[in-house]
Design an enzyme around this catalytic site. Structure first.
Site, PDB file in Angstrom:
ATOM      1  N   LYS A 137      47.472  59.062 -78.300  1.00 32.26           N
ATOM      2  CA  LYS A 137      47.009  58.371 -79.022  1.00 32.26           C
ATOM      3  C   LYS A 137      45.375  58.731 -79.148  1.00 32.26           C
ATOM      4  O   LYS A 137      44.708  58.788 -80.059  1.00 32.26           O
ATOM      5  CB  LYS A 137      47.269  56.646 -78.883  1.00 32.26           C
ATOM      6  CG  LYS A 137      46.279  55.908 -79.649  1.00 32.26           C
ATOM      7  CD  LYS A 137      46.590  55.859 -80.879  1.00 32.26           C
ATOM      8  CE  LYS A 137      45.541  54.866 -81.632  1.00 32.26           C
ATOM      9  NZ  LYS A 137      45.963  54.772 -83.160  1.00 32.26           N
ATOM     10  N   CYS A 150      38.654  53.225 -84.952  1.00 34.18           N
ATOM     11  CA  CYS A 150      39.622  53.869 -84.111  1.00 34.18           C
ATOM     12  C   CYS A 150      38.929  55.374 -83.729  1.00 34.18           C
ATOM     13  O   CYS A 150      38.657  55.505 -82.374  1.00 34.18           O
ATOM     14  CB  CYS A 150      40.883  54.169 -84.978  1.00 34.18           C
ATOM     15  SG  CYS A 150      41.762  52.722 -85.519  1.00 34.18           S
TER      16      CYS A 150
HETATM   17  N1  SAJ Z   1      35.333  60.986 -92.036  1.00 31.54           N
HETATM   18  C1  SAJ Z   1      34.449  61.973 -92.418  1.00 31.54           C
HETATM   19  N2  SAJ Z   1      34.837  63.172 -92.700  1.00 31.54           N
HETATM   20  C2  SAJ Z   1      36.180  63.319 -93.123  1.00 31.54           C
HETATM   21  C3  SAJ Z   1      37.080  62.496 -92.655  1.00 31.54           C
HETATM   22  C4  SAJ Z   1      36.748  61.276 -92.139  1.00 31.54           C
HETATM   23  O1  SAJ Z   1      33.242  61.680 -92.068  1.00 31.54           O
HETATM   24  O2  SAJ Z   1      36.510  64.715 -93.438  1.00 31.54           O
HETATM   25  C5  SAJ Z   1      34.829  59.645 -91.552  1.00 31.54           C
HETATM   26  C6  SAJ Z   1      35.110  58.367 -92.664  1.00 31.54           C
HETATM   27  O3  SAJ Z   1      34.332  58.292 -93.520  1.00 31.54           O
HETATM   28  C7  SAJ Z   1      35.318  57.407 -91.316  1.00 31.54           C
HETATM   29  C8  SAJ Z   1      35.799  57.867 -90.435  1.00 31.54           C
HETATM   30  O4  SAJ Z   1      35.706  59.319 -90.534  1.00 31.54           O
HETATM   31  O5  SAJ Z   1      34.021  56.800 -91.223  1.00 31.54           O
HETATM   32  C9  SAJ Z   1      37.188  57.546 -89.975  1.00 31.54           C
HETATM   33  O6  SAJ Z   1      38.140  57.552 -91.105  1.00 31.54           O
HETATM   34  P1  SAJ Z   1      39.507  58.255 -91.119  1.00 31.54           P
HETATM   35  O7  SAJ Z   1      40.063  58.059 -92.588  1.00 31.54           O
HETATM   36  O8  SAJ Z   1      39.333  59.766 -90.618  1.00 31.54           O
HETATM   37  O9  SAJ Z   1      40.213  57.245 -90.184  1.00 31.54           O
HETATM   38  P2  SAJ Z   1      40.601  55.818 -89.863  1.00 31.54           P
HETATM   39  O10 SAJ Z   1      39.722  55.218 -88.885  1.00 31.54           O
HETATM   40  O11 SAJ Z   1      40.614  55.043 -91.184  1.00 31.54           O
HETATM   41  O12 SAJ Z   1      42.266  55.739 -89.211  1.00 31.54           O
HETATM   42  C10 SAJ Z   1      42.342  56.635 -87.930  1.00 31.54           C
HETATM   43  C11 SAJ Z   1      43.723  57.789 -88.455  1.00 31.54           C
HETATM   44  N3  SAJ Z   1      43.674  58.420 -87.136  1.00 31.54           N
HETATM   45  C12 SAJ Z   1      43.734  59.862 -87.725  1.00 31.54           C
HETATM   46  O13 SAJ Z   1      43.656  60.282 -88.821  1.00 31.54           O
HETATM   47  C13 SAJ Z   1      43.670  61.009 -86.800  1.00 31.54           C
HETATM   48  C14 SAJ Z   1      44.786  56.837 -88.476  1.00 31.54           C
HETATM   49  O14 SAJ Z   1      46.056  57.341 -88.572  1.00 31.54           O
HETATM   50  C15 SAJ Z   1      44.966  55.983 -87.029  1.00 31.54           C
HETATM   51  O15 SAJ Z   1      45.974  54.988 -86.987  1.00 31.54           O
HETATM   52  C16 SAJ Z   1      43.780  55.107 -86.891  1.00 31.54           C
HETATM   53  O16 SAJ Z   1      42.624  56.197 -86.862  1.00 31.54           O
HETATM   54  C17 SAJ Z   1      44.163  54.217 -85.692  1.00 31.54           C
HETATM   55  O17 SAJ Z   1      44.502  52.923 -85.660  1.00 31.54           O
HETATM   56  O18 SAJ Z   1      43.649  54.718 -84.530  1.00 31.54           O
END
Ligand code: SAJ
Length: 404
Positions: free
Chosen positions: A205, A259
């Protein structure tokens, strides 16, 4: 509830409640536990206290049919799921006291062959630690319980679909525990179930979210280099990604949410000497938000020098990622706060199309904001912003690729 519950779910938050509803949908009796009495009352009234598509109807149905009931205290069951928060204490160190308290609460209820599962994001070794805690209090049960770790991996906003369809990693403290946990999840999960041990499942995780954090840090580092080198980072990444084995993520104004910006610290706190890249990625992604705030400050001063008057500034987006209303751990919110702290009689228009109002920020409609402002600062690539037509005289700081 007329029937004896077979599952006790401790923690009825963003993951616990949807999981409880899903198990109840499968016609198993679930007794949900939360320390917050108002959460308990809301759920028992068939309502929900969080925003998540399709969760309201699932909970309403489960409660109406008598398969889900909430309370502030646990009761005896066959399976116990621990889905409570693991926040920070001190300097980014994981605090497992909620997991410990939840475990203590059910210790007197445990009997031979019961299944105890932790889903909360936890530092490596937590499941074994909880096993010790249980067997120290109940030595007669030693080896007779099934104890496992199974992290969730759902994306907020798509929880009800992903809970059922995502693959799961299941790690028991022994073979017997892994088998029993697998049999439990098999009943309501369609994704593949992958077996391992508890420590690997815990690490898995943390690694999933750290991997994404490291990859985003790479994109953010490129954005800093490109800014100095006068290269359009969005075009650069698009071109580099044409290579069949390259897949660079998108830079932004930092990394938020509860997360990805959090879990890497669970590794760094315990293995500081070894987790060099993971720790550095956190630093880079945090620095990116600071850098964005500094860029706004510079643009503001440059405007004043050039035009001899204070600019109007539109801050576009407060959420932690596009098209959601969640502001927790949001880098955009941090930047907005920092910019406002440096305010010096400029006019600010703060925009967040996904929320109606905010206790700290006075919100402005996004169309009105871009019309009135001289400097447009894009912090979150919300879909509404992509359709806006900006007049040529605007100064645009696009930190998240709205214009790409
Ligand atoms: N972000 C970027 N660039 C990108 C992708 C995302 O800057 O190319 C930023 C987003 O704007 C945001 C942050 O990253 O601020 C996180 O967003 P996210 O969509 O990547 O993830 P979360 O936090 O909504 O959910 C994550 C997911 N983990 C992964 O994709 C590895 C989800 O599957 C998990 O269940 C969740 O964390 C968790 O509960 O741990």
């Amino acid at each position: 509830m007329k029937n004896k519950p077979s599952v006790v779910m401790i923690g009825l938050g963003y993951i616990g409640l949807p999981t409880a509803a899903l198990i109840a949908k499968n016609k198993e009796y679930v007794h949900g536990v939360d320390i917050n009495p108002s959460v308990v009352d809301t759920i028992n009234a068939g309502k929900i206290h969080i925003v998540e598509p399709e969760l309201d109807s699932a909970v309403a149905e489960a409660v109406a049919e008598g398969y889900l009931k909430a309370s502030t205290t646990p009761v005896a069951a066959d399976t116990y799921l621990i889905v409570v928060p693991t926040p920070f204490k001190g300097k980014n160190e994981p605090d497992i006291s909620f997991v410990e308290a939840a475990t203590q609460a059910i210790i007197p209820l445990l009997k031979k062959d019961d299944l105890y599962i932790i889903e909360s994001t936890s530092p490596i070794g937590t499941t074994e630690k909880m096993m010790q805690l249980i067997y120290t209090s109940r030595p007669e049960l030693e080896g007779e319980l099934n104890i496992a770790y199974c992290p969730e991996r759902v994306l907020p906003g798509n929880v009800m679909y992903e809970l059922v369809n995502n693959d799961r990693v299941i790690g028991g403290v022994d073979e017997k525990s892994t088998n029993k946990a697998l049999d439990f999840y098999k009943k309501f999960i369609k994704g593949d179930l992958h077996r391992t041990n508890a420590r690997t499942a815990e690490m898995c995780k943390l690694v999933e979210n750290s991997s994404r954090d490291v990859q985003i840090a790479f994109a953010n580092e490129l954005s800093l280099i490109c800014d100095k080198a006068d290269i359009n980072v969005w075009e650069l990444i698009e071109l580099a990604n044409k290579h069949p084995r390259v897949n660079i993520l998108q830079p932004g104004c930092g990394v938020g949410g509860h997360c990805i910006a959090v879990d890497p610290y669970f590794i760094v706190a315990d293995y500081p000497m070894e987790s060099k890249i993971i720790g550095k990625a956190r630093e880079i992604n945090n620095y990116k938000s600071f850098w964005c705030a500094e860029k706004v400050q510079t643009a503001k001063l440059e405007f004043e020098l050039k035009h001899g008057r204070k600019p109007g500034i539109a801050i576009m987006g407060l959420a932690f990622k596009p098209n959601i209303d969640d502001l927790r751990e949001s880098p955009a919110k941090y930047i907005a706060q920092k910019v406002l702290q440096n305010a010096n009689n400029e006019q600010y228009y703060i925009v967040e199309p996904n929320i109606e109002s905010h206790t700290v920020f006075k919100l402005t409609n996004y169309q009105e904001a871009v019309e009135k402002a001289d400097i447009i600062v894009y912090l979150v690539a919300h879909k509404e912003f992509k359709e806006l037509q900006l007049s040529k005289d605007k100064v645009v700081l696009d930190f998240c690729g709205v214009l790409k």
